[in-house]
Design a protein around this motif. Structure first.
Motif, PDB file in Angstrom:
ATOM      1  N   GLN A 161       0.756  -1.395   0.208  1.00  0.00           N
ATOM      2  CA  GLN A 161      -0.032   0.130  -0.031  1.00  0.00           C
ATOM      3  C   GLN A 161       0.814   1.259   0.082  1.00  0.00           C
ATOM      4  O   GLN A 161       0.838   2.232  -0.625  1.00  0.00           O
ATOM      5  N   LYS A 162       1.710   1.038   0.713  1.00  0.00           N
ATOM      6  CA  LYS A 162       2.884   2.633   0.167  1.00  0.00           C
ATOM      7  C   LYS A 162       4.408   1.623   0.348  1.00  0.00           C
ATOM      8  O   LYS A 162       4.124   1.066  -0.873  1.00  0.00           O
ATOM      9  N   THR A 163       5.272   2.822   0.428  1.00  0.00           N
ATOM     10  CA  THR A 163       6.690   2.518   0.476  1.00  0.00           C
ATOM     11  C   THR A 163       7.083   1.040   0.261  1.00  0.00           C
ATOM     12  O   THR A 163       7.597   0.743  -0.569  1.00  0.00           O
ATOM     13  N   GLY A 164       7.126   0.976   1.171  1.00  0.00           N
ATOM     14  CA  GLY A 164       7.374  -0.521   1.339  1.00  0.00           C
ATOM     15  C   GLY A 164       8.603  -0.185   1.984  1.00  0.00           C
ATOM     16  O   GLY A 164       9.592  -0.085   1.259  1.00  0.00           O
ATOM     17  N   ALA A 165       9.078  -0.891   3.183  1.00  0.00           N
ATOM     18  CA  ALA A 165      10.670  -1.176   3.687  1.00  0.00           C
ATOM     19  C   ALA A 165      11.089  -2.176   4.493  1.00  0.00           C
ATOM     20  O   ALA A 165      10.331  -3.190   4.734  1.00  0.00           O
ATOM     21  N   GLY A 166      12.280  -2.205   3.691  1.00  0.00           N
ATOM     22  CA  GLY A 166      12.605  -3.942   2.695  1.00  0.00           C
ATOM     23  C   GLY A 166      12.199  -5.461   2.006  1.00  0.00           C
ATOM     24  O   GLY A 166      12.479  -6.112   2.147  1.00  0.00           O
ATOM     25  N   LEU A 167      10.698  -4.417   1.505  1.00  0.00           N
ATOM     26  CA  LEU A 167      10.291  -5.323   1.408  1.00  0.00           C
ATOM     27  C   LEU A 167      10.114  -6.231  -0.574  1.00  0.00           C
ATOM     28  O   LEU A 167      10.830  -5.028  -1.166  1.00  0.00           O
ATOM     29  N   TYR A 168      10.789  -7.474  -0.590  1.00  0.00           N
ATOM     30  CA  TYR A 168      10.458  -7.963  -2.556  1.00  0.00           C
ATOM     31  C   TYR A 168       9.356  -8.469  -2.623  1.00  0.00           C
ATOM     32  O   TYR A 168       8.924  -8.886  -1.720  1.00  0.00           O
ATOM     33  N   TYR A 169       9.184  -7.878  -3.563  1.00  0.00           N
ATOM     34  CA  TYR A 169       7.516  -8.061  -4.084  1.00  0.00           C
ATOM     35  C   TYR A 169       7.540  -7.572  -5.320  1.00  0.00           C
ATOM     36  O   TYR A 169       8.833  -6.819  -6.421  1.00  0.00           O
ATOM     37  N   ASP A 170       6.637  -7.931  -6.638  1.00  0.00           N
ATOM     38  CA  ASP A 170       6.348  -7.618  -7.113  1.00  0.00           C
ATOM     39  C   ASP A 170       6.304  -7.067  -7.763  1.00  0.00           C
ATOM     40  O   ASP A 170       4.940  -6.100  -7.782  1.00  0.00           O
ATOM     41  N   GLN A 171       7.560  -5.718  -8.896  1.00  0.00           N
ATOM     42  CA  GLN A 171       6.807  -4.733  -8.918  1.00  0.00           C
ATOM     43  C   GLN A 171       5.924  -3.837 -10.071  1.00  0.00           C
ATOM     44  O   GLN A 171       5.125  -3.197  -9.957  1.00  0.00           O
ATOM     45  N   ALA A 172       5.479  -5.620 -10.469  1.00  0.00           N
ATOM     46  CA  ALA A 172       4.243  -5.067 -11.434  1.00  0.00           C
ATOM     47  C   ALA A 172       3.285  -5.085 -11.331  1.00  0.00           C
ATOM     48  O   ALA A 172       2.135  -4.011 -11.321  1.00  0.00           O
ATOM     49  N   THR A 173       3.091  -5.630 -10.414  1.00  0.00           N
ATOM     50  CA  THR A 173       1.699  -6.148  -9.434  1.00  0.00           C
ATOM     51  C   THR A 173       1.585  -4.942  -8.056  1.00  0.00           C
ATOM     52  O   THR A 173       0.454  -5.159  -7.563  1.00  0.00           O
ATOM     53  N   SER A 174       2.540  -4.887  -6.833  1.00  0.00           N
ATOM     54  CA  SER A 174       2.818  -4.050  -5.713  1.00  0.00           C
ATOM     55  C   SER A 174       2.215  -5.939  -4.982  1.00  0.00           C
ATOM     56  O   SER A 174       1.998  -4.926  -4.290  1.00  0.00           O
ATOM     57  N   THR A 175       2.819  -6.590  -5.446  1.00  0.00           N
ATOM     58  CA  THR A 175       2.318  -7.907  -4.661  1.00  0.00           C
ATOM     59  C   THR A 175       3.853  -8.549  -3.887  1.00  0.00           C
ATOM     60  O   THR A 175       4.374  -8.657  -4.574  1.00  0.00           O
ATOM     61  N   VAL A 176       3.590  -8.520  -2.668  1.00  0.00           N
ATOM     62  CA  VAL A 176       4.348  -9.926  -2.232  1.00  0.00           C
ATOM     63  C   VAL A 176       3.714 -11.029  -2.176  1.00  0.00           C
ATOM     64  O   VAL A 176       2.159 -11.681  -1.655  1.00  0.00           O
ATOM     65  N   HIS A 177       4.344 -12.248  -2.631  1.00  0.00           N
ATOM     66  CA  HIS A 177       3.595 -13.364  -2.764  1.00  0.00           C
ATOM     67  C   HIS A 177       4.332 -14.784  -1.505  1.00  0.00           C
ATOM     68  O   HIS A 177       5.389 -14.494  -1.708  1.00  0.00           O
ATOM     69  N   ALA A 178       3.562 -15.345  -0.802  1.00  0.00           N
ATOM     70  CA  ALA A 178       4.295 -16.211  -0.006  1.00  0.00           C
ATOM     71  C   ALA A 178       5.133 -17.253  -0.632  1.00  0.00           C
ATOM     72  O   ALA A 178       4.621 -18.172  -1.947  1.00  0.00           O
TER      73      ALA A 178
END
Length: 187
Positions: free
Chosen positions: A64-81
Motif C-alpha cells: 500500500q505504501k513505499t515498503g521498507a525492505g520488502l521484495y515484491y512483484d513491481q508490476a503488481t505491487s504484490t508480495v507472494h508467499a
C-alpha cells in the motif's frame, strides 16, 4: 463533566491538538508504562504508543505504501508467499508520545543497540520480519509530530500450519536511548 467520567474510569482527560484524549492515570512519568498486551491494546513506554490493529494469514499481500525492505512483484505491487509458507500480515499503529518531532527506528545501529522485532510461535520458534509497508525509509518511519500517528504493516513468512503466539516489537528513536520491547499476544 468529561473529567468526572474519566476519573470514574480510573483515567485522566488530556488536551491534545484538535481535541481531548482519555489516558490511563500516571502520564508519561509512570514506570515504563504498559509493555505487554493483546490485539487492540495500546502499549506505551513513555515515548511511543504502539497498537496491533489486526493479524491475518494469507498467500499474497498488496503493498500500500513505499515498503521498507520488502521484495515484491513491481508490476503488481504484490508480495507472494513462497511454497509451503504463509504470509502473516500484522497491521499496526504507532503514535508519537513525545514533545518533539520523532521517527521510530526499524534497524539496529552497528554496535549500539538491538532491534528485537520478531514473530514467535507456540513451538518456540521465532521469525524475523520480511519487511515493513510504511511511509518512510528502509530504516525509519516518516517524521511524526507530537501526538501524530502512522499506520503501517509488518510482513512475516512462516511455515504452513504455524500456530502464532506473540509479536515482539522494539520501540526505538534514532538516538542513544535504549529501545523498549513490547510483546503482543496473537492468540
Amino acid at each position: 463533566k468529561f473529567s468526572d467520567v474519566a476519573k470514574a474510569l480510573g483515567m485522566v482527560l488530556v488536551k491534545r491538538a484538535g481535541g481531548y484524549e482519555l489516558t490511563k492515570a500516571g502520564g508519561t512519568d509512570q514506570v515504563q508504562g504498559i509493555r505487554q498486551g493483546k490485539i487492540g491494546d495500546v502499549l506505551f513506554d513513555g515515548y511511543w504508543r504502539f497498537q496491533v490493529k489486526s493479524v491475518e494469514t494469507t498467500d499474497a499481500y498488496s503493498v500500500q505504501k513505499t515498503g521498507a525492505g520488502l521484495y515484491y512483484d513491481q508490476a503488481t505491487s504484490t508480495v507472494h508467499a513462497k511454497p509451503k509458507t504463509k504470509l502473516v500480515v500484522i497491521k499496526c499503529r504507532m503514535t508519537n508520545g513525545q514533545k518533539s518531532v520523532q521517527t521510530f527506528w526499524l534497524a539496529p545501529l552497528p554496535g549500539e543497540r538491538a532491534i528485537n522485532n520478531a514473530l514467535t510461535d507456540t513451538g518456540g520458534e521465532s521469525y524475523p520480519p520480511d519487511g515493513y509497508d510504511l511511509d518512510g525509509s528502509t530504516s525509519q518511519s516518516k517524521p511524526l509530530l507530537p501526538g501524530a500517528k502512522t499506520d503501517f504493516t509488518i510482513l512475516f513468512s512462516v511455515p504452513e500450519g504455524t500456530q502464532l503466539k506473540d509479536l515482539v516489537f522494539t520501540l526505538q528513536n534514532n538516538d542513544s536511548r535504549p529501545g523498549s520491547d513490547v510483546r503482543v499476544s496473537l492468540q
